[in-house]
Write a protein that holds these residues in place. Structure first.
Motif, PDB file in Angstrom:
ATOM      1  N   VAL A 107       7.024  19.445 -47.834  1.00  0.00           N
ATOM      2  CA  VAL A 107       7.382  19.248 -46.426  1.00  0.00           C
ATOM      3  C   VAL A 107       7.519  20.586 -45.708  1.00  0.00           C
ATOM      4  O   VAL A 107       7.099  20.741 -44.556  1.00  0.00           O
ATOM      5  CB  VAL A 107       8.699  18.445 -46.316  1.00  0.00           C
ATOM      6  CG1 VAL A 107       9.177  18.363 -44.868  1.00  0.00           C
ATOM      7  CG2 VAL A 107       8.516  17.046 -46.892  1.00  0.00           C
ATOM      8  N   LEU A 108       8.095  21.564 -46.386  1.00  0.00           N
ATOM      9  CA  LEU A 108       8.407  22.842 -45.745  1.00  0.00           C
ATOM     10  C   LEU A 108       7.164  23.614 -45.311  1.00  0.00           C
ATOM     11  O   LEU A 108       7.141  24.174 -44.208  1.00  0.00           O
ATOM     12  CB  LEU A 108       9.266  23.681 -46.695  1.00  0.00           C
ATOM     13  CG  LEU A 108       9.929  24.931 -46.098  1.00  0.00           C
ATOM     14  CD1 LEU A 108      11.243  25.219 -46.810  1.00  0.00           C
ATOM     15  CD2 LEU A 108       9.034  26.161 -46.166  1.00  0.00           C
TER      16      LEU A 108
ATOM     17  N   PRO B 235       3.935  22.727 -44.399  1.00  0.00           N
ATOM     18  CA  PRO B 235       3.330  22.310 -43.130  1.00  0.00           C
ATOM     19  C   PRO B 235       4.292  22.404 -41.955  1.00  0.00           C
ATOM     20  O   PRO B 235       3.870  22.731 -40.832  1.00  0.00           O
ATOM     21  CB  PRO B 235       2.909  20.857 -43.392  1.00  0.00           C
ATOM     22  CG  PRO B 235       3.664  20.419 -44.591  1.00  0.00           C
ATOM     23  CD  PRO B 235       3.915  21.634 -45.402  1.00  0.00           C
ATOM     24  N   ALA B 236       5.591  22.142 -42.184  1.00  0.00           N
ATOM     25  CA  ALA B 236       6.569  22.254 -41.098  1.00  0.00           C
ATOM     26  C   ALA B 236       6.702  23.702 -40.633  1.00  0.00           C
ATOM     27  O   ALA B 236       6.794  23.992 -39.432  1.00  0.00           O
ATOM     28  CB  ALA B 236       7.923  21.724 -41.560  1.00  0.00           C
ATOM     29  N   ARG B 237       6.677  24.634 -41.571  1.00  0.00           N
ATOM     30  CA  ARG B 237       6.764  26.056 -41.224  1.00  0.00           C
ATOM     31  C   ARG B 237       5.515  26.505 -40.464  1.00  0.00           C
ATOM     32  O   ARG B 237       5.626  27.227 -39.459  1.00  0.00           O
ATOM     33  CB  ARG B 237       6.942  26.884 -42.493  1.00  0.00           C
ATOM     34  CG  ARG B 237       6.856  28.378 -42.267  1.00  0.00           C
ATOM     35  CD  ARG B 237       7.371  29.177 -43.446  1.00  0.00           C
ATOM     36  NE  ARG B 237       6.728  28.857 -44.705  1.00  0.00           N
ATOM     37  CZ  ARG B 237       7.200  29.286 -45.882  1.00  0.00           C
ATOM     38  NH1 ARG B 237       8.289  30.016 -45.935  1.00  0.00           N
ATOM     39  NH2 ARG B 237       6.556  28.987 -46.997  1.00  0.00           N
TER      40      ARG B 237
ATOM     41  N   PHE C 269       3.559  24.674 -38.646  1.00  0.00           N
ATOM     42  CA  PHE C 269       3.619  24.072 -37.312  1.00  0.00           C
ATOM     43  C   PHE C 269       4.586  24.844 -36.412  1.00  0.00           C
ATOM     44  O   PHE C 269       4.287  25.123 -35.243  1.00  0.00           O
ATOM     45  CB  PHE C 269       4.053  22.611 -37.422  1.00  0.00           C
ATOM     46  CG  PHE C 269       4.255  21.937 -36.098  1.00  0.00           C
ATOM     47  CD1 PHE C 269       3.175  21.435 -35.381  1.00  0.00           C
ATOM     48  CD2 PHE C 269       5.529  21.802 -35.554  1.00  0.00           C
ATOM     49  CE1 PHE C 269       3.357  20.817 -34.153  1.00  0.00           C
ATOM     50  CE2 PHE C 269       5.728  21.186 -34.335  1.00  0.00           C
ATOM     51  CZ  PHE C 269       4.637  20.687 -33.630  1.00  0.00           C
ATOM     52  N   ALA C 270       5.769  25.197 -36.970  1.00  0.00           N
ATOM     53  CA  ALA C 270       6.769  25.917 -36.183  1.00  0.00           C
ATOM     54  C   ALA C 270       6.277  27.309 -35.798  1.00  0.00           C
ATOM     55  O   ALA C 270       6.511  27.774 -34.674  1.00  0.00           O
ATOM     56  CB  ALA C 270       8.081  26.011 -36.960  1.00  0.00           C
TER      57      ALA C 270
ATOM     58  N   ALA D 109      12.345  24.776 -40.454  1.00  0.00           N
ATOM     59  CA  ALA D 109      11.555  24.082 -41.471  1.00  0.00           C
ATOM     60  C   ALA D 109      12.351  23.890 -42.761  1.00  0.00           C
ATOM     61  O   ALA D 109      12.286  22.828 -43.396  1.00  0.00           O
ATOM     62  CB  ALA D 109      10.276  24.856 -41.752  1.00  0.00           C
TER      63      ALA D 109
ATOM     64  N   PHE E 233      15.037  21.093 -42.299  1.00  0.00           N
ATOM     65  CA  PHE E 233      14.424  19.759 -42.290  1.00  0.00           C
ATOM     66  C   PHE E 233      13.983  19.347 -43.685  1.00  0.00           C
ATOM     67  O   PHE E 233      14.290  18.242 -44.155  1.00  0.00           O
ATOM     68  CB  PHE E 233      13.233  19.759 -41.324  1.00  0.00           C
ATOM     69  CG  PHE E 233      12.468  18.467 -41.307  1.00  0.00           C
ATOM     70  CD1 PHE E 233      13.025  17.322 -40.754  1.00  0.00           C
ATOM     71  CD2 PHE E 233      11.192  18.392 -41.852  1.00  0.00           C
ATOM     72  CE1 PHE E 233      12.320  16.119 -40.756  1.00  0.00           C
ATOM     73  CE2 PHE E 233      10.485  17.209 -41.853  1.00  0.00           C
ATOM     74  CZ  PHE E 233      11.051  16.067 -41.296  1.00  0.00           C
ATOM     75  N   ALA E 234      13.271  20.233 -44.369  1.00  0.00           N
ATOM     76  CA  ALA E 234      12.764  19.920 -45.704  1.00  0.00           C
ATOM     77  C   ALA E 234      13.901  19.768 -46.712  1.00  0.00           C
ATOM     78  O   ALA E 234      13.884  18.854 -47.550  1.00  0.00           O
ATOM     79  CB  ALA E 234      11.791  21.003 -46.155  1.00  0.00           C
TER      80      ALA E 234
END
Length: 291
Positions: A179-180, A182-184, A186-187, A207, A210-211
């Protein structure tokens, strides 16, 4: 800590540890939630008791992070390179595999410290109001179980619960990094095309929170099992406990709710701690790469 005994049965060891007799609550006493636990600890033991076992937590966190994150980086880079050269469809799974392997190594190396931390947080000396130290707990574990089975048996007990810990931490890391990453990305893209220290810090912290929170919620039942096993002090039962048997006991005494005992505190701890550790680590990397 996601305490496996919280709300199910008294969180009370059945024998002493490091020469300290257990301090048990009255029969039938139950906690009603996170804030009720905090209120009782403050009222009965003092505000500073909320930091019980801090030295053990630091003793395990520093070597764990020192092993875990560099190993993750190295493994992920190698897996990404391998996938680019051989099979591109494997590339999205690089964070999952690298996180799982790196966490496994860190858990096995640091498991005795995790055992000491868990037992320290579960016990207090009623004579002094103080906790036994890390070395005192480990020494007493070795002495207690090594009497009949020899020194090898005592050393083996140092890794009590390592299977349950691997069953908790490996899925946590797999979920967290999957999760981290792709979230990172994106951020960082949303923050701007030119990264600076503020963007790196903010993107990794958000990120990571959230992860970490998502992974903590998903793996809380495994944390309950790990804690349940590590605070068991009956020598016979310790040697016969398995993941399946422990899971059955928890389900019998607490049902589905028992498996998620302490999920709130676990998320509240894991989310910001993951954000802080990952963002600090990435900021240090960013600064070193620029110098």
């Amino acid at each position: 800590m996601c305490n496996g005994r919280l709300g199910l049965v008294q969180a009370c060891p059945r024998s002493s540890m490091a020469g300290v007799p257990p301090e048990c609550p009255p029969t039938g006493q139950r906690y009603r939630g996170t804030f009720d636990v905090m209120r009782r600890v403050v009222n009965e033991e003092g505000f500073l008791r909320l930091w019980r076992g801090l030295n053990a937590s630091l003793a395990i966190s520093i070597p764990t992070v020192g092993i875990y994150l560099p190993c993750y980086d190295l493994l992920r880079e190698e897996l990404v390179l391998y996938s680019e050269e051989n099979s591109l469809e494997l590339k999205p799974y690089a964070p999952l595999l690298a996180g799982s392997i790196a966490r496994s190594v860190a858990v096995v190396v640091c498991s005795p410290l995790e055992l000491a931390k868990t037992r320290m947080q579960a016990q207090v000396d009623p004579r002094t109001g103080k906790l036994p130290g890390v070395l005192a707990v480990l020494r007493s574990v070795n002495n207690m179980y090594g009497v009949d089975g020899g020194q090898l048996q005592g050393i083996r007990i140092m890794w009590t619960g390592v299977g349950a810990q691997l069953a908790r931490d490996v899925p946590f890391s797999a979920i967290c990094w999957s999760v981290l990453e792709p979230a990172r990305n994106f951020a960082l893209e949303a923050a701007g095309s030119v990264p600076d220290i503020g963007r790196v810090l903010g993107a990794n912290f958000v990120a990571g929170m959230f992860a970490g929170g998502l992974a903590a919620a998903a793996t809380c039942p495994l944390d309950v099992i790990k804690t349940w096993r590590q605070i068991e002090t009956d020598p016979v039962k310790v040697m016969s406990m398995t993941l399946r048997r422990t899971l059955g006991e928890i389900w019998q005494k607490g049902g589905f709710r028992g498996l998620f005992t302490g999920v709130g505190p676990r998320i509240a701890r894991a989310a910001p701690s993951t954000g802080i550790v990952v963002s600090f680590y990435e900021v240090v990397k960013y600064v070193l790469h620029r110098t």
